[in-house]
Scaffold this active site. Structure first.
Site: not given
Length: 291
Positions: A18, A101, A103, A122, A149, A198
């Protein structure tokens, strides 16, 4: 059909690659593997790759104006020193649930960080988008979602794009001079069967590139929300792209092995690698974080 010259440039086989970001002063790409708690740095000119271990899940890295790096750990924002691999706490979003958390993140032209949190399991609608400015973290006011995201900022600094991954919708809001957001309106909804949106990034022509989890590539949308381009990649879970290289005309894409069974991994042996391709357009330089 356009030849984008898609290739693997670093075979890291990340569980959850990521946050790619091009750091111009180093002419290097930084990215993370969230679940492996790894920080990666790749120099495409020399092929040199370095890796550091993080003390917790790490969602992103961003360059700071003082020459350092800022890391988005599960526990908050930290200064990261590549020389010794140390982390120094800076700030955290107060009141964010313990199961969340960090992201994904981006900076705007003023050096503010826009970053999201998400429920690590999630399931809960506990993810929010925050703004970090002058050492202070504040809630952006955007509605909570399960998985935030792609905070992405338009080149002129006046528009923020925010992704609700589970809801398959990208939202758009104006950014005021003081960093406050206007009302969010839907920009794009990804249709069934095309994967989930995403990470995202805006190019020099004002178009939004969206990585598709489960969608085998990335899409390019013009400022009106019209789909104008698609690049297919050799892994199903693409997480984000960054524009890099001396002219910002190389796109780097992170990917993930997370959620793939043995059969799927056998079909896509390059899953989790760092890819590059020729997007046919330049990106926008990343503004370092103002501390």
């Amino acid at each position: 059909m356009t030849d984008h010259n898609v290739r693997t440039v670093l075979p890291v086989q990340a569980i959850l690659g990521e946050g790619p970001v091009w750091v111009a002063r180093e002419q290097a790409l930084w990215f993370v593997d969230i679940k492996s708690r790894h920080i990666h740095r790749f120099d495409p000119a020399t092929g040199e790759a370095r890796r550091w271990d993080a003390p917790d899940q790490v969602g992103w890295m961003l360059p700071s104006a003082d020459g350092g790096m800022i890391a988005g750990l599960r526990t908050g924002l930290h200064r990261f020193d590549p020389a010794d691999g140390s982390f120094t706490f800076l700030a955290r979003p107060e009141g964010d649930p313990a199961g969340n958390r960090l992201n994904d993140a981006a900076t705007d032209g003023a050096g503010r960080i826009w970053f999201g949190t998400m429920d690590d399991a999630e399931t809960d609608m506990s993810g929010r988008v925050y703004r970090h400015a002058a050492g202070i973290v504040t809630d952006s006011g955007l509605a909570p979602v399960c998985i935030t995201n792609g905070p992405a900022i338009a080149g002129d600094g006046t528009t923020l794009y925010h992704t609700d991954t589970i809801g398959k919708t990208i939202w758009r809001a104006t950014i005021g001079a003081d960093g406050t957001l206007g009302a969010a309106t839907p920009f794009v909804t990804i249709e069934e069967g095309a994967g989930h949106p995403d990470g995202s990034v805006v190019d020099a022509e004002g178009c939004l590139w969206v990585a598709l989890w489960g969608g085998w590539g990335v899409r390019r949308y013009d400022p009106s929300g019209k789909l104008i381009g698609t690049v297919r990649l050799p892994a199903s879970n693409i997480t984000k792209i960054a524009f890099g290289g001396p002219d910002l005309r190389t796109a780097y894409a992170t990917s993930a092995r997370k959620g793939l069974d043995e059969a799927a991994l056998a079909d896509q042996p390059e899953a989790g690698n760092l890819f590059a391709f020729d997007p046919g357009v330049a990106g926008v330089p990343v503004t370092p974080v103002a501390l």
